[in-house]
Design a protein around this motif. Structure first.
Motif, short mmCIF file in Angstrom:
data_model
loop_
_atom_site.label_atom_id
_atom_site.label_comp_id
_atom_site.label_asym_id
_atom_site.label_seq_id
_atom_site.Cartn_x
_atom_site.Cartn_y
_atom_site.Cartn_z
N ALA A 115 4.79 -14.01 -3.31
CA ALA A 115 6.08 -14.63 -2.67
C ALA A 115 5.49 -16.06 -1.71
CB ALA A 115 6.46 -13.59 -1.48
N ASN A 116 4.32 -16.31 -1.48
CA ASN A 116 4.18 -17.30 -0.91
C ASN A 116 3.62 -18.49 -1.74
OD1 ASN A 116 1.49 -16.67 -1.80
ND2 ASN A 116 0.48 -16.87 0.15
N GLY A 117 3.81 -18.23 -2.93
CA GLY A 117 3.39 -19.35 -4.08
C GLY A 117 2.11 -19.29 -4.80
N GLU A 118 1.25 -18.27 -4.41
CA GLU A 118 -0.18 -18.26 -4.87
C GLU A 118 0.00 -17.59 -6.43
OE1 GLU A 118 -2.68 -16.10 -2.57
OE2 GLU A 118 -2.62 -17.21 -0.80
N HIS A 129 3.49 -6.84 2.31
CA HIS A 129 4.26 -6.23 3.09
C HIS A 129 5.81 -6.81 3.33
CE1 HIS A 129 5.29 -5.29 7.33
NE2 HIS A 129 4.15 -4.14 7.10
N LYS A 130 6.52 -5.98 3.83
CA LYS A 130 7.85 -6.58 3.98
C LYS A 130 8.03 -7.61 4.99
CE LYS A 130 9.60 -1.98 2.48
NZ LYS A 130 9.66 -0.62 2.90
N ARG A 152 -5.42 -9.72 3.42
CA ARG A 152 -4.82 -10.85 3.69
C ARG A 152 -3.38 -10.58 2.84
NH1 ARG A 152 -3.63 -15.73 1.00
NH2 ARG A 152 -5.36 -15.12 -0.48
N ILE A 153 -2.41 -10.67 3.83
CA ILE A 153 -0.93 -10.69 3.41
C ILE A 153 -0.60 -12.09 2.64
CG2 ILE A 153 1.43 -10.29 4.11
CD1 ILE A 153 -0.37 -7.93 4.54
N ASN A 154 0.09 -11.61 1.46
CA ASN A 154 0.16 -13.09 0.57
C ASN A 154 1.44 -12.63 -0.11
OD1 ASN A 154 -0.96 -11.73 -1.62
ND2 ASN A 154 -1.77 -13.15 -2.54
N SER A 161 10.64 3.39 -0.45
CA SER A 161 10.77 4.22 0.74
C SER A 161 9.62 4.95 1.16
CB SER A 161 11.98 5.32 0.62
OG SER A 161 11.93 5.78 2.00
N GLY A 162 8.99 4.81 2.30
CA GLY A 162 7.91 5.43 2.90
C GLY A 162 6.69 4.78 2.66
N ARG A 163 6.62 3.63 2.05
CA ARG A 163 5.47 2.87 1.48
C ARG A 163 5.66 1.56 2.64
NH1 ARG A 163 5.09 3.14 -4.79
NH2 ARG A 163 4.87 5.34 -5.26
N CYS A 164 4.43 1.04 3.12
CA CYS A 164 4.57 -0.17 3.88
C CYS A 164 3.78 -1.09 3.47
CB CYS A 164 4.27 0.13 5.46
SG CYS A 164 2.52 0.90 5.65
N LEU A 165 2.68 -0.86 2.42
CA LEU A 165 1.81 -1.87 1.95
C LEU A 165 1.60 -1.42 0.49
CD1 LEU A 165 -0.94 -1.55 4.68
CD2 LEU A 165 0.36 -3.64 4.18
N ASP A 166 1.50 -2.83 -0.32
CA ASP A 166 1.18 -2.75 -1.52
C ASP A 166 -0.07 -3.59 -1.83
OD1 ASP A 166 1.82 -1.81 -4.30
OD2 ASP A 166 3.58 -3.10 -4.33
N LEU A 167 -1.24 -2.77 -2.05
CA LEU A 167 -2.61 -3.43 -2.08
C LEU A 167 -2.87 -3.71 -3.43
CD1 LEU A 167 -4.68 -0.60 -0.28
CD2 LEU A 167 -3.54 -2.56 0.73
#
Length: 193
Positions: A115-118, A129-130, A152-154, A161-167
């Motif tokens: 989402a940040n273009g990388e 992260h949302k 690092r969030i990128n 639902s229930g998940r906050c991070l995707d590693l």
């Protein structure tokens, strides 16, 4: 111009000649008085008066009494401020935690643009992260085994639902959760530098 040694020799020679000349004159006067049948002390006094008078030898700079040695103060070397060879390292403080929480974390490894273009790289320590700003560092701890990784969030997500991070795959492997796919985690959002 003569050297100091030659001048000393000439001065000594003059002194010797003058002294020997005076002695010769006194002896000659005494002999003359004896030969001429002198009348005693008055003739001797007259002979002494007629004898050439001894003069003091000329003063020579090299003949003067030696001067006492004077101490010359040696200049003390100035102290030069030296720089330390190595700058002392600043103690690295633990980053300040600004927010904590618990949730479920998953991982992903498909090649895509984040989402940040990388370009997504599954071997880097990154996560999605949302709402957290891009570049934010998050310390993630697997609740089951206590293993921790900082990511690092990128990217944005996960949208389940229930998940906050995707590693990333590498981050999930570091905390030991690739076998189960989804793990319970405790996360700490770290202050930006």
């Amino acid at each position: 111009m003569s050297s100091p040694l030659e001048r000393r020799k000439h001065a000594r020679l003059r002194t010797v000649l003058l002294a020997s000349g005076t002695a010769f004159a006194v002896v000659a006067a005494g002999v003359w008085i004896i030969l001429n049948g002198g009348n005693g002390p008055s003739d001797t006094a007259r002979a002494a008066e007629s004898a050439p008078k001894a003069t003091a030898p000329l003063a020579d700079a090299s003949q003067t009494a030696p001067r006492p040695a004077t101490r010359v103060a040696k200049p003390r070397p100035k102290k030069v401020a030296t720089k330390p060879k190595h700058k002392p390292k600043k103690k690295s403080r633990a980053p300040r935690v600004v927010r904590t929480g618990s949730c479920q974390a998953s991982y992903y490894g498909e090649g895509q643009t984040t989402a940040n273009g990388e370009a997504f790289d599954p071997s880097e320590m990154t996560a999605a992260h949302k709402t957290l700003r891009f570049g934010t560092r998050v310390r993630v701890t697997n609740k089951k085994n206590g293993r921790t990784v900082t990511v690092r969030i990128n990217d944005r997500g996960p949208y389940i639902s229930g998940r906050c991070l995707d590693l990333s795959t590498a981050a999930m492997r570091a905390v030991g959760g690739t076998s189960s796919g989804v793990i319970p985690v405790r996360y700490q959002v770290l202050a930006r530098h």
